[in-house]
Enzyme design. Sequence first.
Site, PDB file in Angstrom:
ATOM      1  CD  GLU A 289       9.628  -7.024  10.639  1.00 11.72           C
ATOM      2  OE1 GLU A 289      10.668  -6.466  10.896  1.00 11.72           O
ATOM      3  OE2 GLU A 289       9.127  -8.160  11.303  1.00 11.72           O
TER       4      GLU A 289
ATOM      5  CE  LYS B  35       1.916   2.480  -5.390  1.00  7.01           C
ATOM      6  NZ  LYS B  35       0.730   3.047  -4.669  1.00  7.01           N
TER       7      LYS B  35
ATOM      8  CE  LYS C 295       0.329   3.799 -14.834  1.00 12.62           C
ATOM      9  NZ  LYS C 295      -0.714   4.547 -14.144  1.00 12.62           N
TER      10      LYS C 295
ATOM     11  CE  LYS D 172      -2.364  -5.254 -11.057  1.00 13.49           C
ATOM     12  NZ  LYS D 172      -2.528  -6.083  -9.549  1.00 13.49           N
TER      13      LYS D 172
ATOM     14  CG  ASN E 259      -2.829   7.685 -12.333  1.00 14.99           C
ATOM     15  OD1 ASN E 259      -1.598   7.145 -12.112  1.00 14.99           O
ATOM     16  ND2 ASN E 259      -3.444   7.310 -13.330  1.00 14.99           N
TER      17      ASN E 259
END
Length: 629
Positions: free
Chosen positions: A322, A373, A415, A427, A452
């Site tokens: 939030e 991540k 990756k 992923k 990256n």
Amino acid sequence: MNKLFGAMLRFRGALIAVGHAAVFAAALWAAFLLRFDFEPPTYFVEMFRVCLPWVVVLKCLVFYSASQFQGWWRFVTFSDLVAMLRAALIAAVAVAAVDHFLVPAYQIPRSVLILDCMISLTVLAALRASWRLVRENIHPLWSKDVRGALMVGVDHNSAILAYQIQSHYDLGYRVRGFISTGVDGAKPGSRLGQIPILGSLDQLLDIAAAVQARDILVMAGTLGGGELRHLMGVCRNAKLNLKIIRSAGEHLNADERVPIRDIEIADLLRRDPVQLDSEKIGRWIEGRRVLVTGAGGSIGSEICRQVLRFNPSALVLLGRGENRIFSINNELRRLYPEADLRVCIGDVTDAQRMRNVFLEHRPEVIFHAAAHKHVPLMEFNTGEAIKNNVFGTRCLADLADEIGAESFVLISTDKVVNPTSVMGVSKHLAERYVHALSQESSTRFTVVRFGNVLGSNGSVVPLFQEQIRQGGPITITDPRMTRFFMTIPEASQLVLQAGAMGRGGEIFVLEMGEPVRIVDLARDLIRLSGLPEHAIEVVFTGIRPGEKLYEELYFTDEQTLPTSHPKVRAAYHRPFSLPEVRRSLEELAELVNGPEEPLRRALHQIVPEWLNGQTLAAEPKEQPAARPS
């Protein structure tokens, strides 16, 4: 000598008062002499003798009240001279008033009062300016510590900075001249004040040799990334010292840590930033309802900023943090007060909450940026990585298909290629599910595969910057480690570009040039922070779990194709049927809340390329050549 100097400092105020009194007495006598051609009548000599005490006392009181007995003459500026002029005029008016009303027996001629004011002002100004003149112009002539320097840039800010450097001989620099950047329109031979413009950047080495300058000074922001990097190389080869000087605004925010200027992230790319096709993106976004997940993160928030440039009918900001959603919502409302912004707090793994969001807002375009991540963290939290990155993606993709959304863009990572980490595997499975669903859905599902992202939350650049601020050391896992890099705006625009170009099923990859060694990136940051390359220690700590030395952009059996944009390529995923992928995910769903080891074994069976945490130490494989579309 030191004791004498200390005593003078203790009685500095009294000495200045005596000095002013002497100047005022001499100025009044000089005024009488000038008024009467150096032969004043006896009457006026008597007038001078009677009036001298009260005139000197009155002028001293006025100058004292105007704070003219305080301050250090070495720092005198035009503002000090203006204040002195004001005090001299007030003193002249006060003397005239007292003489007229209180000393009627001796009415000093008005011409004498005017001459007295002018002489007092001239002598005092000369005395004060002479101190600074000696420090700035005469002292460097015999000082052995003064170094010749050249200032790059011919503009107002650089000129001010150059003269500030001249005024502080303690810095040890003497600016011999300005070097034009080529875009400032400056002509060699002209001057800024008394400092000449000597030539352009391509003449730097010859100019430096001619004026015996060993230091090149550049104010932060004067040169672009490519120019600055080229200048760094030229100075390094010629053994010139390149100094990046912070602007005045940065000095105001200085603290006690090692000084570091804000880095121009494009400086670190070792290539020119890619410019994407905004016109095509605009035609696609305008007038559509857009949903961004992970809207409070580095990429998600930048996607929101980019999307609002193209006038969507509504933008839904979805995230579970939030505070970050609150921050980006306030920023966007300030920048785009007319935009229809809708804020939703929720977790992408909460199926019911996501269904309510999709049914209420019915987004036409979805950008899925929410993900875990951080590679080392996910190695020890396998179940959470799978739940968030795989099942969260499945939930959103299924809902996009169900409501008939036009486009769904998944943000992935390099990756996923020959993954060595839990994050990469998760992923990869997200990519696999989206691709399989795209074969049976009317929604256009596409994937964007990033390198990256420089400057994103948790990336190496903020980490290295903080380590430099603290004086080091910079920690790097392995000297051989390389990565592909892109900036946050590039990454976010690539997402929009992919959605605009995608027909469904593609994996879009930005051409990011050659991979960059992390140790080179660290040294670039040290130099760009205005420090010598070896001022900060670099420590190698060893590869962490899940990391690999080299990243790849494609699997060897992924066909790569050109797109309508010269810097964006598309790859098509190896075929997986939707029932096959769904069976795999159901198997993982039974294990995701249990012990880590059974889950990791199942992942290894589903994704054989996963090296199960082993470091990929071999040289990177040659990327597949482009094939005709």
